[in-house]
Structures are given as C-alpha cells and as structure tokens.
Design an enzyme around this catalytic site. Structure first.
Site, PDB file in Angstrom:
ATOM      1  N   GLY A   1      26.132 -18.034  79.466  1.00 53.28           N
ATOM      2  CA  GLY A   1      27.056 -18.692  80.381  1.00 53.28           C
ATOM      3  C   GLY A   1      26.730 -18.395  81.828  1.00 53.28           C
ATOM      4  N   ASP A   2      26.405 -17.148  82.115  1.00 53.82           N
ATOM      5  CA  ASP A   2      26.053 -16.753  83.483  1.00 53.82           C
ATOM      6  C   ASP A   2      24.751 -17.392  83.930  1.00 53.82           C
ATOM      7  OD1 ASP A   2      28.092 -14.717  84.373  1.00 53.82           O
ATOM      8  OD2 ASP A   2      27.472 -13.793  82.504  1.00 53.82           O
ATOM      9  N   THR A   3      23.737 -17.337  83.084  1.00 52.11           N
ATOM     10  CA  THR A   3      22.436 -17.846  83.513  1.00 52.11           C
ATOM     11  C   THR A   3      22.427 -19.371  83.603  1.00 52.11           C
ATOM     12  OG1 THR A   3      21.664 -17.611  81.217  1.00 52.11           O
ATOM     13  CG2 THR A   3      21.111 -15.856  82.751  1.00 52.11           C
TER      14      THR A   3
END
Length: 395
Positions: free
Chosen positions: A166-168
């Site tokens: 999700g972050d990347t």
C-alpha cells in the site's frame, strides 16, 4: 556521464517511514537531488526497520539522498525548512493531513512563496473527505482499497503480502503525479499539489473488482494461490521445489499439453477454451501438479522454455543474486555503504536509454550528516549558526 532524467531538480523530502521516502527514492534514482529532512537525534524511524540483526532497509530507501535535521515542531525549525523549500522544485510529505498547515508549511503558504513548486502529499485517506483527518498506514489503505479482503486462503482471515504494498503503490502514484506536474510546469511555469491517498492507490490496481459488482453483483473472494477463472496459472510442486506456470491462453494450453506428453488434453472440451478451463480449474491444476511432481525444477523449466510457455522459478533473495539474467541486466547492484560496506540491493528501474538513473551516493549514515553542507551552501548559515541551532535542539 548522465546522472538521470531528473538531473538539476531539487527535492525536499519531509515524510517519514515508507510512502514519502519511497517516492523520494524513486525521484533520486532518476537523478534528482533529494534533501531528506529528519527529526534531530532520532531521525526517520526507517533507520530501524528491516529484518535481521542489522537493519539495512534504510540503505535502500535513503540512497541518493542527503540528510539534514530540523525540528519542525518549533518556529525556527519551520523557518529553516521553509527556506530550504524555497530553493526546491519538489516537496514530498506524508504526514497526517493538517500537520503541514499547523507548522506553517501548508500548500497555500508554500505556493505563495514559490509558485513553481510541486508538492506531493501522501496520506491514508487523502486531503479531503470525512476520513481525511484519520491516521492511516499502508495496511489500512490495503484493507479499505480492497486488497486485503481478496488475499489469502478462502477458509482463513484476510492475509497480506510480505511487503508494504500500500505504501509503495502510493509512493509510485505520487511520483507519477510529480512527473505529470513537471510537464505542466514546463508549459505554464506553475506548480501544483498532488494528493495521493493510500486507499485510492490500492483501489487503482483492483482491476474489474468494482465494475464486476456494479454490473453483475459479483463480490471477489479469497482464492489462495489462484485467480479464479484464470487457468492454468499457479505454482506447482516438483520433486525438488516449486515452479510457476502461466498457460492461461488457448494456444499456450495446447503447447503445455504437448510438453506434458498428453497432447489430447489440448482439445479436451473440459480445457479447450478459457471459460472451460476456468470452470474446471481445480481439475486442470491437479493434472499439471501430478505431472510436475514426477520431474525436477530444472526439467520442467527446460520443457517450458522449449515450448515457449511463460513459466519461472519461485525466487528468494539468494536465487536472485545467483541468477545469470539478474546479473546480465544488473538488476541487483552493489553499493558501497557507510555502515555496512558493500551491500547488494535492487537496481534502478525503469531503464531509460538516453538518461539512465543510477545510485550516486549511499544512504546518509547519521542524522543531519549534511547539515553543514546544505545549510551552509543553500541558506548561508555559518558554523556558529549551526552550533547555536544544534544547542537549542532545532537541528
């Protein structure tokens, strides 16, 4: 030597942990000069992230960056950062919405000072809407965006990937927004704000999940190692390991049947079409698995290559390092780091033919390692100024 397509651009990275810093890594890999602003003493928590006794994730995500320290919770620290940003083309931040505004570093103020500035903002739910002020990490975005529900075995709770996808993803979309905004700036001279939300970045890669429900009432469920209706496409057991085969196309299935020594299966009505294979997915997987279990991984790989069938080994880090294709393309490079000496890590992607990216400097080993260099050169601060600011806890 070229130093990347973004050579000459300066980025001030204010975010911590993963989404903001990964966006900074991508821009730095493409040639931008990235100035990482960290809290004094403690620095970015990413310095302590990773597996194993020595935490080396920082060496990857902070490559191509210079570190300065600034306490953005105090007025003098905010002023330092504001002055740095005035010298920049791009700002990255992934704080909870409202935080930058509270510090006097909101887009209205920054764009008034520097109209050409591009500001990439990454947050859990975006800068607007009823959930905007909620805290959000990557896993929360994965859950709300639909990823977590469909990952795992059908009879177990939702699972996760072994990385913070999700972050990347959000960082990648943030980077994409920056590149698009740069194109607009070339035409107009003006910057703008990129609003990248964790849940929306995950939602973007959910393929037809929403449309399938809207049109036909279909709710995708967890399906383990398969994608329901797409067959054969799975990891199969061999005598000495596992092997991935993707023959989910009529012509590929026929070739796989020949490779298996069972050419009649190619025209078998149970498997001859995409729909038929999806309907009989378990049966076709069992047939292939029974065949691969009689062979080694090397033998299956040779047959797949001979018959031009998409397939491959299931790699771990040592397999990647040893693989000749990885080596030929320098997909894994060795960087001389300050803390750990030579360290292997992923290279710079994607590859540009005329202006390739590169790793030009290792991650900063200490918090504020480049305070004198950056604050001196860009802001004209003297050694006495820096000593005073350090004594006051500003840097």
């Amino acid at each position: 030597m070229t130093t990347g397509a973004l050579q000459g651009l300066r980025v001030v990275e204010l975010g911590q942990l993963l989404a903001g810093p990964f966006c900074g890594q991508l821009l730095g890999d493409m040639g931008a000069d990235v100035i990482k602003v960290e809290p004094p003493v403690t620095g970015d928590p990413m310095r302590e992230w990773g597996q194993g006794d020595d935490k080396v994730h920082w060496e990857v995500i902070a490559r191509n960056k210079r570190s300065v320290s600034a306490n953005m919770r105090v007025a003098e620290g905010q002023d330092l950062v504001r002055r740095l940003i005035a010298q920049a083309d791009i700002v990255i931040e992934n704080f909870k919405p409202g935080t930058m505004e509270k510090w006097g570093l909101g887009p209205d103020r920054l764009l008034a000072d520097t109209p050409s500035l591009i500001i990439a903002r990454m947050s859990g739910y975006g800068q607007t809407g009823p959930y905007a002020d909620r805290a959000g990490f990557g896993g929360i975005g994965e859950a709300m965006g639909g990823w977590r529900y469909i990952v795992g075995e059908p009879d177990r709770p939702p699972s996760r990937m072994g990385v913070s996808i999700g972050d990347t993803l959000t960082a990648t979309y943030g980077c994409m927004g920056v590149l698009a905004a740069l194109n607009v700036r070339h035409r107009t001279g003006l910057g703008q704000v990129i609003d990248a939300a964790l849940y929306e970045s995950v939602l973007q890669v959910m393929e037809g999940l929403v449309a399938e429900y809207d049109h036909g009432g279909v709710i995708r469920e967890r399906s383990g190692s398969i994608l329901k209706g797409i067959a054969p496409s799975n990891v199969y057991r061999c005598r000495d390991g596992e092997f991935m085969i993707g023959a989910n196309k009529d012509s590929l299935w026929k070739r796989l049947a020949v490779a298996m020594g069972q050419p009649d299966l190619g025209d078998d009505p149970r498997f001859a079409t995409h729909i038929a294979r999806g309907t009989n997915q378990t049966e076709i997987d069992n047939l292939i698995d029974a065949w691969t279990r009689t062979l080694t991984v090397d033998e299956v790989e040779a047959l797949m290559t001979e018959h031009s069938i998409p397939a491959g080994r299931v790699y771990r880090a040592p397999d990647m390092i040893a693989d000749p294709h990885y080596q030929a393309r320098e997909a894994i490079i060795e960087v001389e780091t300050d803390r750990f000496g030579p360290l292997k890590m992923q290279g710079v992607f994607p590859r540009l033919s005329a202006t390739p990216g590169s790793v030009r400097r290792p991650a900063p080993s200490t918090v504020g390692q480049h305070n004198a260099e950056i604050y001196g050169e860009l802001l004209g601060l003297s050694a006495d100024d820096l000593s005073r600011l350090a004594g006051q806890g500003v840097i």
